[in-house]
Design an enzyme around this catalytic site. Structure first.
Site, PDB file in Angstrom:
ATOM      1  CD  GLN A 119     -32.307 -11.428 -47.360  1.00  0.00           C
ATOM      2  OE1 GLN A 119     -33.320 -12.160 -47.319  1.00  0.00           O
ATOM      3  NE2 GLN A 119     -31.152 -11.248 -47.449  1.00  0.00           N
ATOM      4  N   GLY A 130     -34.978 -21.637 -45.677  1.00  0.00           N
ATOM      5  CA  GLY A 130     -33.584 -20.526 -46.615  1.00  0.00           C
ATOM      6  C   GLY A 130     -34.791 -19.622 -46.989  1.00  0.00           C
ATOM      7  CG  HIS A 131     -32.731 -16.363 -48.368  1.00  0.00           C
ATOM      8  ND1 HIS A 131     -31.664 -15.199 -48.172  1.00  0.00           N
ATOM      9  CD2 HIS A 131     -31.382 -17.489 -48.356  1.00  0.00           C
ATOM     10  CE1 HIS A 131     -30.678 -15.463 -48.738  1.00  0.00           C
ATOM     11  NE2 HIS A 131     -30.286 -16.478 -48.628  1.00  0.00           N
ATOM     12  CG  ASN A 132     -34.321 -16.444 -52.409  1.00  0.00           C
ATOM     13  OD1 ASN A 132     -34.725 -15.496 -52.627  1.00  0.00           O
ATOM     14  ND2 ASN A 132     -33.195 -16.248 -52.693  1.00  0.00           N
ATOM     15  CB  SER A 178     -31.219 -20.768 -54.149  1.00  0.00           C
ATOM     16  OG  SER A 178     -31.607 -19.270 -53.948  1.00  0.00           O
TER      17      SER A 178
END
Lengths: 322, 322, 322
Positions: B177, B218-220, B238
């Site tokens: 990441q 969460g990521h993004n 996302s």
């Protein structure tokens, strides 16, 4: 007796526990030297499985008492660690232990024999009673009062700001959270659990209440005595829990509501509106547990029900052919 | 006026607030010296209860403004504590405060008057704006940029790895990441809340957005401006929140979806798929809130409905006896 | 190639990834210098969009491998920081890194090249394997064993007391939690996640299992190898996950139950009772996912169904007029 073990791995010298009839069969072939069992099963257990049994009224209470004897808490061995930071104006009682990296800020008052773990922060003017144990990396904001014999697990955060904003056009204007947190005696607060400070008056956690890990207690909540709140629950602002309420995991409350004394709330419920004392509720939004059970029992039949009703409609619309 | 108090405990010298008609009755017998009330109720409140009243357009905004005057934030009293660790290559602005046990790592840049609490970690090359307050035991990973006037509560974790793995046979292979986190101005992040770094590009939290405790971003994720996200929400990777989205507690999103500007998501909802701007949704999986209300209203009748349909079927199958 | 970028922001010199047919169109106008695509799409992608393509069996595995090459982990640059606290009886392997403010307590054993972040606490007699990375403000209670190559994110708490009490009249009597926690190799544990110690025996997390942020693992849980547990899940005490179980976010389990190998549990499910291997389940309480999909599809029609059944009843009760 040398130790306490689980039924499936006990060997000679071990003490084991049987909590109910269902687990009694596990005594077959168990090598333990003695078993504590519910009183009403003691004779049968001894007759059937041979090993000595001790009958007790409540095996869970017996477990609690026995484990406390077998595994006494090791007394902490030092006072204030050289790597701890204690403000000059902080007051520490007799026998207080402060670990490396802990910070006791100005004017804080820590009661006799209380232990403050590594990396834990006790804010200005915080008052903590006697015989408490604050584990590592706990944060206690100013404006917090904690009673005696409290147990705070690692990462717990007491007294962060409540989540309160006024809307000015598109933007948020923060409502200062100037109340505090009051925690009673014999309270346990789980790892990474958060208890927010009140807006004007205090958020309160009553004596004897036990809170599991990763729980959110919103601002101005008033939690009674001897409540049990399981992991991942979220109590919105101004939720009132009367004494002895039991909440399963991941329950949410809508806030500004009273959950009556002794009520039980099933895991994952969403509680809206007041709940009368002694209720047993479940579901999102919550229902009486008996209604909820019937509803979830019926749910799986819903798609078939749709078909059945369509069939009836078709039949009624058909020209009579009898 | 000497202080601000809640309606039920105000005494002489106190200022109190009434936010709506429902609470007006509580002024009866209230000993406060003055009450702030909605403008349209001011005359009536004064006539009925005697005490001086001040009419305002929005009592919540008035509370925010008044509390800020009555309880100004105490200015921090020292610069870098002797027990703090600041890397030689870190850059601290004017008036920066770093508490005992805090660590500012290599190349980090902390803006003017920003305060870093005890036990808080600011990673290599992190950039933090002016007038921020990072409470205790916060962790900011490298690759994070934070705007001005941000407020991070204790235990918040910014920039931990997103949860991304490729499956090789039975095993997981970690997808590094390598993105970061970008946080705007005037953002508030709750205690023990986690904002994960992006996989390739950054996870973004827009200016003016307020996030409660124990939230997972969460990521993004791309979160717009002036959003409100209540405790225990989980935004999967996302997820896109456009500006001004409001989320009740413990909402989950499926990820890779857009929730349109100004949408409101009821507590405990599970959001799947895109949601158009201005929507009001509830339920798991989510429905339009009006549909959802009708559905939950009907749910408790489902078991009885099953019986009624069975009765109809039986009747239709019976030989006609008319 | 100089870097890896997302499809919508790649420029000359960048490598991009296409994971499926749906994203292929995004290559149009993309300035990247090369694209990794699923093997079966490689020829078409090159023909249609001009840029060089590399066909691979699994783009996610390729991403994992490529990112590891492009962004190697920076080796930690120092051993034990002067501001770290390491007990005399603790044993550190070769190349161990201990950051400022970290505490390694008496008798702890930390394996070769393992890195312990700022503010992290490693309790007495804890054993940690080689090549682990413990981020900042992590707490590891005594009684914990961790394998090699484990990755613990900031704020994680390993080994706090399980939530176990016996009721004596109105009050709780704590059941001492004297078991520990055993964590295998290649485990990842998310930020602010909690893994509780066992009551008598250990809570176990199997090798290769990946746990996201803000997850609660209750006492005596036995989690197999290569499981995936998403954010905000709560596993009640004595939940057994066999190998390879995948859990979406915010799932809860009732405890004392077995979820069979390779099962998949949809986000926000509530799992009660045993689940056979290879199951795919959803809902609260859980159902087979196919049944659940039909049920939620039918739910929105429930209010209308009530009206239809009422119409049928009225019709049947009306005097026949044919």
């Amino acid at each position: 007796m040398t130790s306490v073990a689980e039924l499936d791995r006990a060997t000679v010298g071990d003490l084991v526990f049987v909590v109910d009839q269902k687990r009694l069969a596990a005594l077959a072939g168990c090598e333990a030297s003695v078993a504590i069992v519910p009183a009403e099963l003691a004779a049968a257990a001894h007759a059937e499985h041979g090993l000595p049994t001790i009958g007790v009224a409540d095996p869970y209470l017996a477990i609690a008492a026995v484990l406390e004897k077998f595994y006494p808490l090791a007394p902490a061995t030092h006072g204030v660690h050289a790597g701890a930071f204690v403000a000059e104006t902080a007051v520490l009682g007799d026998g207080v232990v402060v670990a490396a990296g802990a910070v006791i800020d100005t004017g804080a008052n820590v009661g006799d024999r209380t232990e403050v773990g590594a990396g834990t922060y006790v804010g200005p003017d915080v008052v903590i009673g006697a015989d408490c144990l604050l584990h590592q990396n706990v944060t206690v904001y100013p404006g917090t009062t904690i009673g005696s014999r409290a147990l705070l697990h690692a990462g717990a955060v007491i007294g962060a700001d409540g989540f309160g904003f006024a809307r000015a056009a598109e933007e948020h204007m923060k409502i200062p959270q100037v109340g505090g947190v009051r925690i009673g005696d014999d309270v346990e607060i789980g790892a990474n659990t958060c208890v927010d400070r009140g807006t004007l008056s205090d958020t309160v956690v009553g004596s004897g209440t036990k809170i599991d890990n990763l729980v959110q207690i919103g601002h101005n909540c008033l939690i009674g005595s001897n409540c049990t709140i399981c992991a991942l629950c979220g109590l919105s602002g101004s939720t009132v829990l009367e004494d002895g309420v039991v909440m399963g995991g991941n329950v949410g409350t809508a806030g500004h509501q009273v959950i009556g004394a002794g009520s039980m709330v099933a895991a994952k419920s969403g509680v809206h509106g007041d709940v009368s004392a002694g209720s047993v509720i479940a579901g999102m939004p919550h229902l009486d547990v008996r209604v909820w059970r019937r509803v979830v029992g019926a749910l799986a039949k819903l798609p078939e029900l749709l078909r059945r009703v369509r069939r009836i409609e078709r039949r009624l619309d058909e020209p009579h052919e009898e």
